[in-house]
Every structure is written in structure tokens, then in C-alpha cells.
Design a protein around this motif. Structure first.
Motif, mmCIF file in Angstrom:
data_model
loop_
_atom_site.group_PDB
_atom_site.id
_atom_site.type_symbol
_atom_site.label_atom_id
_atom_site.label_comp_id
_atom_site.label_asym_id
_atom_site.label_seq_id
_atom_site.Cartn_x
_atom_site.Cartn_y
_atom_site.Cartn_z
ATOM 1 N N GLY A 65 0.782 -1.227 0.000
ATOM 2 C CA GLY A 65 0.000 0.000 0.000
ATOM 3 C C GLY A 65 0.813 1.276 0.000
ATOM 4 N N SER A 66 1.952 1.286 0.702
ATOM 5 C CA SER A 66 2.718 2.529 0.802
ATOM 6 C C SER A 66 4.183 2.381 0.409
ATOM 7 C CB SER A 66 2.648 3.063 2.242
ATOM 8 O OG SER A 66 3.285 2.154 3.128
ATOM 9 N N SER A 67 4.567 1.241 -0.143
ATOM 10 C CA SER A 67 5.981 1.078 -0.466
ATOM 11 C C SER A 67 6.203 0.106 -1.623
ATOM 12 C CB SER A 67 6.753 0.594 0.760
ATOM 13 O OG SER A 67 6.301 -0.681 1.146
ATOM 14 N N GLU A 68 7.403 0.191 -2.173
ATOM 15 C CA GLU A 68 7.854 -0.727 -3.211
ATOM 16 C C GLU A 68 9.244 -1.200 -2.819
ATOM 17 O OE1 GLU A 68 7.779 1.866 -6.588
ATOM 18 O OE2 GLU A 68 5.696 1.402 -7.033
ATOM 19 N N VAL A 69 9.555 -2.468 -3.082
ATOM 20 C CA VAL A 69 10.873 -3.014 -2.778
ATOM 21 C C VAL A 69 11.517 -3.448 -4.094
ATOM 22 C CG1 VAL A 69 12.171 -4.778 -1.526
ATOM 23 C CG2 VAL A 69 10.099 -3.805 -0.517
ATOM 24 N N ILE B 207 11.374 1.689 -1.088
ATOM 25 C CA ILE B 207 10.980 3.077 -1.304
ATOM 26 C C ILE B 207 9.589 3.253 -0.706
ATOM 27 C CG2 ILE B 207 10.474 4.861 -3.011
ATOM 28 C CD1 ILE B 207 13.440 4.084 -2.852
ATOM 29 N N ILE B 208 9.488 4.182 0.225
ATOM 30 C CA ILE B 208 8.231 4.423 0.926
ATOM 31 C C ILE B 208 7.597 5.689 0.373
ATOM 32 C CG2 ILE B 208 7.159 4.831 3.174
ATOM 33 C CD1 ILE B 208 9.749 3.486 4.347
ATOM 34 N N ASN B 209 6.359 5.585 -0.066
ATOM 35 C CA ASN B 209 5.616 6.733 -0.587
ATOM 36 C C ASN B 209 4.798 7.325 0.547
ATOM 37 O OD1 ASN B 209 6.431 6.127 -3.304
ATOM 38 N ND2 ASN B 209 5.001 4.418 -3.212
ATOM 39 N N MET B 210 5.087 8.589 0.871
ATOM 40 C CA MET B 210 4.363 9.222 1.973
ATOM 41 C C MET B 210 4.196 10.708 1.725
ATOM 42 S SD MET B 210 7.287 9.318 4.919
ATOM 43 C CE MET B 210 8.331 7.963 4.431
ATOM 44 N N GLN B 211 3.233 11.263 2.392
ATOM 45 C CA GLN B 211 3.005 12.693 2.348
ATOM 46 C C GLN B 211 3.900 13.351 3.398
ATOM 47 O OE1 GLN B 211 0.987 14.143 0.105
ATOM 48 N NE2 GLN B 211 0.728 12.072 -0.681
#
Length: 89
Positions: A50-54, A69-73
Motif C-alpha cells: 500500500g505505501s511502499s515498493e521493494v 521506497i516508501i511513498n508518503m506525504q
């Protein structure tokens, strides 16, 4: 076996920036990331949630690493870092 980066490298990963260049959207292959001045080339997407890709990446030292890589606001930054630190320890 995938080498484990140092704790300093992992904490700096929050500041990873993708470099320019072409990439395959599915695999990420061809993408590059710079973390604390070190470049990593994406070899393949290992998984995503949901919030990251490896990614499986190769460093300039030709070692293979796993890079998350963590996708965050920006407003969520401190909480995300606290949550993900448990994965590091």
C-alpha cells in the motif's frame, strides 16, 4: 545473500531521490536512485504494498541490495519513519 546496508544508510533512505532516465513502469528496471550520494540501479521490482515498493538494486560497488521506497506525504513523515524503524531493528 543480500548485504545489509549500515543503519546510517537506511536512515538516509527516507531521503532517496529517483534520478532521471527511462524506466519500465512494471519492473522499475532502468531507474536509478541516489541515497546519501551513492547511486543504485534498479534491477527488478521485488514487491509492493500500500505505501511502499521493494526493488532489487545494484550499487556502484556491484553489490546487490534490496531497496525499499516508501511513498508518503510530508505531513506523515515522522510517523512513517517511526513505524518503519521497527523493520530496520
Amino acid at each position: 545473500s543480500i548485504p545489509t546496508p549500515s543503519r546510517a544508510d537506511i536512515s538516509g533512505a527516507a531521503h532517496a531521490r529517483p534520478d532521471g532516465g527511462s524506466s519500465s513502469k512494471k519492473s522499475g528496471k532502468g531507474r536509478r536512485f541516489t541515497i546519501k550520494g551513492r547511486q543504485y540501479a534498479v534491477l527488478q521490482l521485488i514487491g509492493k504494498g500500500g505505501s511502499s515498493e521493494v526493488y532489487r538494486v545494484m550499487g556502484a560497488d556491484f553489490q546487490i541490495y534490496a531497496l525499499k521506497i516508501i511513498n508518503m506525504q510530508p505531513s506523515d513523515f515522522r510517523q512513517h519513519v517511526a513505524n518503519y524503524r521497527t523493520e530496520i531493528n
